[in-house]
Scaffold this motif. Structure first.
Motif, short mmCIF file in Angstrom:
data_model
loop_
_atom_site.label_atom_id
_atom_site.label_comp_id
_atom_site.label_asym_id
_atom_site.label_seq_id
_atom_site.Cartn_x
_atom_site.Cartn_y
_atom_site.Cartn_z
N PRO A 86 5.57 -5.85 9.34
CA PRO A 86 4.36 -5.30 9.96
C PRO A 86 4.62 -4.69 11.33
CG PRO A 86 4.40 -7.69 10.16
CD PRO A 86 5.57 -7.32 9.28
N LYS A 87 5.84 -4.86 11.86
CA LYS A 87 6.16 -4.32 13.18
C LYS A 87 6.52 -2.84 13.05
CE LYS A 87 7.92 -8.81 14.68
NZ LYS A 87 9.10 -9.57 15.15
N SER A 88 5.55 -2.04 12.62
CA SER A 88 5.82 -0.63 12.34
C SER A 88 6.20 0.15 13.60
CB SER A 88 4.61 0.02 11.67
OG SER A 88 3.45 -0.13 12.47
N GLN A 89 5.76 -0.35 14.78
CA GLN A 89 6.12 0.34 16.00
C GLN A 89 7.62 0.26 16.28
OE1 GLN A 89 4.48 -2.46 15.83
NE2 GLN A 89 5.20 -3.93 17.34
N GLN A 90 8.29 -0.74 15.73
CA GLN A 90 9.73 -0.86 15.93
C GLN A 90 10.50 -0.02 14.94
OE1 GLN A 90 11.01 -4.95 15.98
NE2 GLN A 90 9.53 -5.56 17.53
N THR A 91 10.00 0.11 13.72
CA THR A 91 10.72 0.85 12.69
C THR A 91 10.40 2.33 12.71
OG1 THR A 91 9.00 0.52 11.03
CG2 THR A 91 10.69 -1.18 11.19
N GLY A 92 9.31 2.72 13.37
CA GLY A 92 8.91 4.12 13.37
C GLY A 92 8.27 4.55 12.06
N LYS A 93 7.96 3.60 11.18
CA LYS A 93 7.39 3.91 9.88
C LYS A 93 6.26 2.94 9.57
CE LYS A 93 11.10 3.37 7.41
NZ LYS A 93 11.99 3.38 6.22
N LEU A 94 5.38 3.37 8.68
CA LEU A 94 4.35 2.48 8.16
C LEU A 94 5.02 1.36 7.37
CD1 LEU A 94 1.26 2.07 7.57
CD2 LEU A 94 1.65 3.43 5.50
N ALA A 95 4.55 0.13 7.55
CA ALA A 95 5.12 -0.98 6.79
C ALA A 95 5.01 -0.70 5.30
CB ALA A 95 4.40 -2.28 7.13
N GLY A 96 6.11 -0.91 4.59
CA GLY A 96 6.11 -0.67 3.15
C GLY A 96 6.23 0.78 2.76
N THR A 97 6.83 1.58 3.61
CA THR A 97 6.99 3.01 3.30
C THR A 97 7.72 3.22 1.98
OG1 THR A 97 6.95 3.66 5.63
CG2 THR A 97 7.99 5.19 4.10
N ASP A 98 8.81 2.49 1.79
CA ASP A 98 9.58 2.65 0.56
C ASP A 98 8.77 2.19 -0.65
OD1 ASP A 98 11.75 3.70 1.89
OD2 ASP A 98 12.84 1.80 2.01
N LEU A 99 8.10 1.05 -0.51
CA LEU A 99 7.31 0.53 -1.63
C LEU A 99 6.22 1.52 -2.02
CD1 LEU A 99 6.02 -3.02 -2.20
CD2 LEU A 99 4.38 -1.16 -2.16
N ARG A 100 5.51 2.08 -1.03
CA ARG A 100 4.41 3.01 -1.32
C ARG A 100 4.92 4.29 -1.98
NH1 ARG A 100 0.15 0.88 2.31
NH2 ARG A 100 1.20 -0.42 3.85
N ALA A 101 6.20 4.64 -1.70
CA ALA A 101 6.80 5.84 -2.29
C ALA A 101 7.44 5.56 -3.64
CB ALA A 101 7.83 6.42 -1.33
N GLY A 102 7.39 4.31 -4.08
CA GLY A 102 7.99 3.96 -5.36
C GLY A 102 9.50 3.86 -5.33
N VAL A 103 10.07 3.70 -4.13
CA VAL A 103 11.52 3.59 -3.99
C VAL A 103 11.97 2.19 -4.37
CG1 VAL A 103 13.46 3.69 -2.36
CG2 VAL A 103 11.58 5.34 -2.19
N ALA A 104 13.00 2.10 -5.18
CA ALA A 104 13.53 0.80 -5.59
C ALA A 104 14.35 0.20 -4.45
CB ALA A 104 14.41 0.95 -6.83
N THR A 105 13.92 -0.95 -3.95
CA THR A 105 14.68 -1.70 -2.96
C THR A 105 14.99 -3.07 -3.58
OG1 THR A 105 12.67 -2.58 -1.96
CG2 THR A 105 13.55 -0.51 -1.04
N LEU A 106 15.83 -3.85 -2.92
CA LEU A 106 16.20 -5.12 -3.52
C LEU A 106 15.00 -6.06 -3.72
CD1 LEU A 106 18.45 -6.71 -4.78
CD2 LEU A 106 19.01 -7.65 -2.52
N ASP A 126 15.87 -2.99 3.87
CA ASP A 126 14.88 -3.28 2.83
C ASP A 126 13.87 -4.31 3.32
OD1 ASP A 126 16.28 -1.58 1.18
OD2 ASP A 126 17.06 -3.14 -0.15
N VAL A 127 14.35 -5.27 4.10
CA VAL A 127 13.46 -6.29 4.67
C VAL A 127 12.60 -5.68 5.77
CG1 VAL A 127 13.37 -8.49 5.92
CG2 VAL A 127 15.06 -8.15 4.09
N ILE A 128 13.24 -4.89 6.65
CA ILE A 128 12.52 -4.28 7.78
C ILE A 128 11.43 -3.34 7.28
CG2 ILE A 128 12.78 -2.68 9.72
CD1 ILE A 128 15.56 -3.91 10.18
N ASP A 129 11.67 -2.67 6.17
CA ASP A 129 10.68 -1.74 5.63
C ASP A 129 9.34 -2.42 5.37
OD1 ASP A 129 9.91 0.90 4.33
OD2 ASP A 129 9.64 -0.48 2.64
#
Length: 337
Positions: A223-243, A217-220
């Motif tokens: 800003p280090k999107s190159q490490q996660t393989g995803k755009l920063a805030g992918t879950d937030l932008r999709a409306g996914v509930a994280t802690l 949830d923190v990694i999402d």
């Protein structure tokens, strides 16, 4: 993320890595299908890589007894195949576009093929376990039930009168913690370790599973999107509930004006994205949430779960294996991707 870094003896660490290599070879063998229609999709996520936390834990737990053997390796493969199967299904349900840095399976083929590929993997995992005894079969069945319940509860959300944050943590325990706990217990079972280690090591596995997801949830938001393989805030932008989001909602409901304003902007941005706006519409809000106290609180919560996991190991004698398990918990909460 070096999961063997707590093993102090280099020869011991090399031996465990060699065992993990054997497990990897077994995974490739067991995910080979005669039908070309099934073969490529079924191996797709395996070949995309992964941390292999579950088989690593099975191997390490077996070192509390006589160490890896054919049944330990078989158990490690069955648990990892079950995990891979769940990823196919999760990505379809979440409408995910990326997994482990590659396009999600359903975007390469279709939802139906991705679901069936996951089903094939569940079947192959069951085949592996079927010859390992009644206790292993029951453990796998109970774990699979928890995976399904966790996904169901996540899908329907908290019920009337149910607090969102405890509900969320239970979903993490079921969806992620249960399978990691199963991996640990199987290592004890088939490695010939004392039976009194089984429950504590299983509790350790469940807790590091929850810690793993909370750090995700923190990694999402990183800003280090190159490490996660995803755009920063992918879950937030999709409306996914994280802690972090659940904590923000809790603070907004308690009357914090600044938090309520941030939450309103996030909700409006998510709605705009659903209606066709570019994900960048929420860039400022992602940054704000990443720097917010709720994200620090999420990280601290993950560390508490990891500390509770390590406390379960008090029954174990001092050894390089115990230290490796402790360091595994540390590695999980200290990772950046």
């Amino acid at each position: 993320m070096n999961l063997f870094r707590g093993v102090q003896d280099r020869r011991h660490a090399k031996a465990l890595q060699a065992e993990l290599d054997l497990v990897e070879a077994g995974l490739l063998e067991n995910l080979t299908f005669a039908s070309p229609v099934a073969d490529v999709p079924a191996r797709y996520l395996l070949e995309a890589g992964g941390k292999r936390i579950r088989p690593t834990l099975t191997l390490l737990a077996s070192e509390l007894g006589e160490g890896p053997n054919e049944l330990v390796r078989r158990a490690a493969q069955s648990v990892e195949i079950t995990h891979l199967a769940s990823l196919y299904h999760d990505d379809v349900m979440d409408d995910a576009t990326l997994r482990r840095g590659v396009p999600a399976a359903q975007t390469v083929w279709s939802n139906s093929i991705a679901i069936l590929a996951g089903d094939l993997l569940f079947a192959r995992a069951s085949t592996l376990v079927s010859g390992m005894g009644e206790e292993a079969i029951l453990l796998q069945a109970q774990t699979f039930e928890r995976l399904c319940l966790g996904q169901l509860h996540e899908t329907v959300g908290p019920q009337e009168g149910e607090a969102p944050i405890p509900h969320y943590l239970q979903v993490l325990a079921d969806k992620t913690g249960a399978l990691i706990a199963c991996a640990a217990r199987m290592g004890v079972m088939f490695g010939g370790a004392p039976t009194e280690y089984a429950d504590p090591v299983m509790e350790y596995g469940e807790r590091i599973g929850v810690a793993f997801q909370l750090i995700d949830d923190v990694i999402d938001l990183s800003p280090k999107s190159q490490q996660t393989g995803k755009l920063a805030g992918t879950d937030l932008r999709a409306g996914v509930a994280t802690l972090p989001m659940l904590l923000l909602r809790e603070r907004a409901a308690a009357g914090n004006v600044a938090d309520a304003e941030l939450l309103e902007r996030i909700d409006a941005g998510v709605l705009a994205i659903e209606n066709g706006a570019e994900p960048a519409v929420l860039d400022a809000e992602v940054k704000a949430l990443q720097l917010h106290d709720v994200t620090r609180e999420t990280e601290m919560t993950a560390r508490r779960w990891a500390e509770e996991a390590v406390a379960q190991l008090d029954i174990l004698p001092k050894s390089s294996v115990k230290r490796a398990l402790e360091r595994m918990a540390e590695s999980i909460v200290n990772r950046e991707g």
